[in-house]
Design an enzyme around this catalytic site. Sequence first.
Site, PDB file in Angstrom:
ATOM      1  N   PRO A 147       0.767  -1.251   0.000  1.00 15.62           N
ATOM      2  CG  PRO A 147       0.020  -0.944   2.181  1.00 15.62           C
ATOM      3  CD  PRO A 147       0.713  -1.934   1.289  1.00 15.62           C
ATOM      4  CB  CYS A 148       3.100   2.813  -2.439  1.00 16.79           C
ATOM      5  SG  CYS A 148       2.299   2.415  -3.991  1.00 16.79           S
ATOM      6  CG  HIS A 149      -3.006   3.282  -1.411  1.00 14.60           C
ATOM      7  ND1 HIS A 149      -2.672   1.963  -1.639  1.00 14.60           N
ATOM      8  CD2 HIS A 149      -3.936   3.280  -0.424  1.00 14.60           C
ATOM      9  CE1 HIS A 149      -3.384   1.197  -0.835  1.00 14.60           C
ATOM     10  NE2 HIS A 149      -4.164   1.977  -0.076  1.00 14.60           N
TER      11      HIS A 149
END
Length: 182
Positions: A147-149
């Site tokens: 989850p780089c978001h």
Amino acid sequence: MTTTVYARVESPLGELLLVGEAAVGEPDAAGPDAAGGTGVRLLSLSMPGQKGGAVVQDGWRHAPGAFAGVARQLEAYFAGRSTRFDVPLAEGAGTEFQRRVWTVLESIPYGSTVSYGEVAAQVGASGAGVRAVGTAIGRNPLLVVRPCHRVIGADGALRGYAGGLDRKKLLLGIEGVEGGAG
């Protein structure tokens, strides 16, 4: 020895391209995914127009059944019924530094955000290292699953996302993060 397999799945982000590694000689790498017993490991999850996204190559085998479990988990995530992924990942991608950064990404809880500076501090790369952390995050081959978001600017603003800021906002909205559109 492995072979590369791929599938496409629909999502609120557009058509996602899933790419994985299957052991050569697997009885049915086109069958159920690793959660169902084939041993396929996810190498990449990318979306249309993504900066640096995967592109199907000659020699890759279309094997949608190999990703059935991943597709179910993505569907549950997008519907708000799941907060985490349990997907076997391919090993060896990225540099040692990128892998350290990606490990931090994997530890960010659903519905939470951290700043690029906080990620940099966790990997011992403060100061000028924040830019290197941003670059490592931008090279994450497993959007959504890793989850780089959930990484935002120190001022709380949405910054950089290989899939585009509209998609970052959508993902954060699904997770109930203020400023996202759910």
